[in-house]
Scaffold this motif. Structure first.
Motif, mmCIF file in Angstrom:
data_model
loop_
_atom_site.group_PDB
_atom_site.id
_atom_site.type_symbol
_atom_site.label_atom_id
_atom_site.label_comp_id
_atom_site.label_asym_id
_atom_site.label_seq_id
_atom_site.Cartn_x
_atom_site.Cartn_y
_atom_site.Cartn_z
ATOM 1 N N TRP A 43 0.837 -1.197 0.000
ATOM 2 C CA TRP A 43 0.000 0.000 0.000
ATOM 3 C C TRP A 43 0.878 1.256 0.000
ATOM 4 O O TRP A 43 0.498 2.316 -0.473
ATOM 5 N N TYR A 69 2.987 -4.769 -13.731
ATOM 6 C CA TYR A 69 1.617 -4.730 -14.240
ATOM 7 C C TYR A 69 1.560 -4.138 -15.644
ATOM 8 O O TYR A 69 2.306 -3.223 -15.982
ATOM 9 N N LEU A 73 -1.419 2.454 -13.039
ATOM 10 C CA LEU A 73 -2.129 2.637 -11.780
ATOM 11 C C LEU A 73 -2.218 4.126 -11.462
ATOM 12 O O LEU A 73 -1.276 4.876 -11.713
ATOM 13 N N SER A 110 -8.069 1.998 -4.789
ATOM 14 C CA SER A 110 -6.815 1.755 -5.497
ATOM 15 C C SER A 110 -6.256 0.393 -5.090
ATOM 16 O O SER A 110 -6.632 -0.171 -4.070
ATOM 17 N N TYR A 111 -5.359 -0.111 -5.909
ATOM 18 C CA TYR A 111 -4.792 -1.426 -5.642
ATOM 19 C C TYR A 111 -3.702 -1.373 -4.580
ATOM 20 O O TYR A 111 -2.942 -0.416 -4.486
ATOM 21 N N ALA A 113 -0.502 -3.770 -3.672
ATOM 22 C CA ALA A 113 0.245 -4.804 -4.382
ATOM 23 C C ALA A 113 1.472 -5.218 -3.594
ATOM 24 O O ALA A 113 2.012 -4.439 -2.817
ATOM 25 N N LYS A 139 -2.666 -14.052 -4.322
ATOM 26 C CA LYS A 139 -2.805 -12.825 -5.114
ATOM 27 C C LYS A 139 -1.713 -11.823 -4.769
ATOM 28 O O LYS A 139 -1.383 -11.623 -3.608
ATOM 29 N N LYS A 141 -2.033 -8.694 -5.964
ATOM 30 C CA LYS A 141 -2.669 -7.381 -6.104
ATOM 31 C C LYS A 141 -4.101 -7.477 -5.607
ATOM 32 O O LYS A 141 -4.875 -8.316 -6.072
ATOM 33 N N LEU A 142 -4.462 -6.663 -4.631
ATOM 34 C CA LEU A 142 -5.803 -6.649 -4.055
ATOM 35 C C LEU A 142 -6.258 -5.198 -3.905
ATOM 36 O O LEU A 142 -5.431 -4.288 -3.797
ATOM 37 N N PRO A 143 -7.576 -4.950 -3.891
ATOM 38 C CA PRO A 143 -8.037 -3.580 -3.632
ATOM 39 C C PRO A 143 -7.683 -3.169 -2.209
ATOM 40 O O PRO A 143 -7.625 -3.992 -1.300
#
Length: 339
Positions: A43, A69, A73, A110-111, A113, A139, A141-143
């Motif tokens: 974050w 990615y 972003l 926002s993501y 990661a 994962k 990448k998460l919100p």
């Protein structure tokens, strides 16, 4: 009949430069201190800029590109927005059915990661990427976690010196999803089993896992029938940097001094990012955060006290109307807590 309308938006930025060393960046440019390889750069990955444009639409269009990615972003962490409008027949009263309030409650977070370049030592990242733990569903990448971190008021009718108006307030924040999951597991397993499962040393479990800190702003907007407007950010997390936009233009900002490093790479003692970040992480344990485990009354007293001492609002912008001044509205209307 005249229409009155105004908007106010706070934007939270993590100032910092590129961390991609393959493109000329520096892995130490993270907006979050590394704590000697015992932290998480997720974050808290920097937004690769140290300031934002004056035009809010330009901010919305900005994108940072990370090697992990394909998609760009956005270059800010959070936006907190209030739009108010209504009709007035005489510049003093309002038409009640015409009052409209909009916020950006439906905006996708926002993501977060699992960042940091390959080969960097990072105990928390190693835990996230382990195959034998299913905590993170594999994962990377998460919100961002914004659950239970939004409080919104209705449009509240106000009268100042015989002139009607409306105002609304929103407290909105977000945290690192990975850190939230680590916190959940810390309390579910208990400190001893958590340490055994993760292989972490007790010194490597920092305060922000025990109680993750929240980036947030407490935004309020008032619009009066004579055209007076007043936007106030009563409170904001001390980390990182926040901007106030009114009617899509930058009007105010909080301070955020980037630390500088000595030739060997270590932070200068009086500009230590660890110290700055540490003050923020400890806030969540006390009364200074609206998301702390303590009562809302404690937070209200904290904000009211800051207002009385001249320390709040942390950002503001007003425009005088035909009869009132922004100063008069400011004096007449104390903080509107949105719960």
């Amino acid at each position: 009949m005249v229409d009155r309308a105004a908007s106010a938006t706070t934007v939270t930025l993590l100032p910092g430069h590129s961390e991609n060393s393959s493109e000329g960046g520096d892995s130490l440019n993270s907006a979050m201190p590394d704590y000697g390889g015992k932290s998480l750069d997720a974050w808290f990955v920097a937004d690769a800029v140290t300031d934002l444009p004056d035009d809010l639409e330009a901010v919305r269009e900005m994108r940072k590109h990370l090697p992990e990615y394909d998609e760009g972003l956005r270059q800010y962490r959070l936006a907190n927005e209030i739009d108010l409008s209504f009709a007035t027949p005489d510049g003093r009263t309002l038409v009640e059915p015409s009052v409209a309030l909009e916020t950006n409650a439906d905006e996708r977070p926002s993501y977060v990661a699992v960042e940091g370049e390959p080969g960097e030592e990072n105990v928390v990242r190693d835990i996230i990427e382990r195959d034998d733990l299913d905590w993170f569903d594999g994962k990377d990448k998460l919100p961002a976690d914004v659950e239970d971190k939004r409080f919104e008021s209705d449009a509240v009718r106000e009268t100042v010196d015989g002139v009607d108006g409306v105002r609304a307030a929103v407290v909105f924040g977000g945290t690192d999803t990975y850190i939230e999951i680590m916190r959940e597991k810390f309390y579910e397993l208990g400190p001893v089993e958590f340490l055994e499962t993760t292989g972490m040393d007790v010194e490597a479990v920092p305060a922000f896992i025990v109680q993750p800190p929240t980036m947030y702003t407490f935004l309020e907007l008032a619009v009066m029938a004579d055209g007076t407007t007043l936007a106030r950010t009563w409170d904001a997390s001390p980390y990182p940097k926040h901007y106030l936009y009114v009617d899509e233009r930058k009007r105010d900002e909080t301070e955020f001094e980037e630390g500088s490093r000595l030739e060997g790479g270590e932070w200068r003692r009086n500009e230590n990012a660890n110290e700055r970040f540490g003050r923020w992480t400890m806030e969540e344990q006390g009364l200074r955060s609206p998301f702390s485990p303590h009562t809302r009354a404690g937070y209200e007293r904290s904000v009211d006290g800051a207002d009385a001492a001249g320390l709040a609002p942390v950002m503001s912008h007003g425009e005088d109307g035909d009869e009132l001044t922004a100063s008069a509205v400011r004096s007449a209307l104390p903080p509107l807590f949105p719960w």
